[in-house]
Design an enzyme around this catalytic site. Structure first.
Site: not given
Length: 233
Positions: A9, A23, A76, A141
């Site tokens: 992102h 995030e 992430h 993640e």
């Protein structure tokens, strides 16, 4: 060894949010620290972004492909009501792609387990950055930003440091990178016989072995890995 680290992102795409966290901020912080630690081990480290900027998914893959990176690691933070850590490779991949991911996953999952958070497993998915990169790639993640327990840990700089250290060590395990300069030689559980201490110190300093489990049997996989590391000396 050249690694492209991808902080997920950024810019106009904040990613997931929850518990006062975003995030895009966490991924940049973790990725930057992982890169520092991997670079200390002698790798060439590149990033898809180093600031809060917007980078498209295909652009991220193209950066790695153009750089002819040996590995692509996408960072992430999860969301959606779960808890714990999981990792992904592209659908149908196996071989070294799985081996590299497994080495990193196991190190990071141990950090989550130590804090009572689950290992959600080694998974596969049709993510663009995994599909469009031409080198082995994984997407991690690191917990759930919308879960209060996970978020409380992600807010803790000490926990972020543990995640970065574990990730960098996983990369080192996967690619046979040496320990960072000045890293202390670990004193393994069970102790080392006096006659073997010099040899233990040498293999750890050279990056051939982590020096642990001195009295345990060795698997063929471990022998292969140590021989592979020796071939790079």
């Amino acid at each position: 060894m050249k690694i492209m680290i991808d902080p997920g992102h950024g810019g106009s795409d904040p990613g997931a949010g929850g518990n006062g966290l975003q995030e895009k901020d966490l991924t940049l912080r973790i990725a930057a620290r992982v890169g520092e630690l991997v670079r200390e081990r002698g790798a060439d480290v590149l990033y898809t972004r180093t600031t809060d900027t917007t980078v498209g998914l295909s652009e991220r893959a193209n950066l790695a492909n153009a750089a002819d990176a040996d590995y692509f690691l996408s960072v992430h933070i999860n969301a959606g009501g779960g808890t714990g850590f999981e990792s992904y490779t592209y659908i149908g991949t196996s071989g070294v792609t799985s081996d590299y991911r497994n080495a990193i996953h196991d190190r990071v999952a141990a950090v989550f387990a130590a804090e009572g958070m689950p290992d959600r497993g080694k998974k596969q998915a049709n993510f663009a950055v995994l599909r469009e990169t031409r080198m082995p790639a994984a997407l991690l993640e690191y917990g759930f930003i919308d879960h209060p327990t996970d978020a409380s840990h992600l807010r803790d700089p000490a926990f972020i440091e543990k995640l970065a250290q574990a990730t960098a060590q996983g990369v080192a395990d996967a690619f046979g990178l040496p320990d960072a300069p000045g890293s202390p030689v670990p004193e393994p559980k069970g102790g080392v016989s006096d006659w073997a201490k010099d040899a233990r110190d040498w293999v750890v300093t050279a990056g051939i072995s982590d020096g642990t489990r001195p009295k345990d049997a060795v698997t063929r996989e471990e022998v292969w890995t140590m021989l592979h590391r020796m071939s790079k000396l």
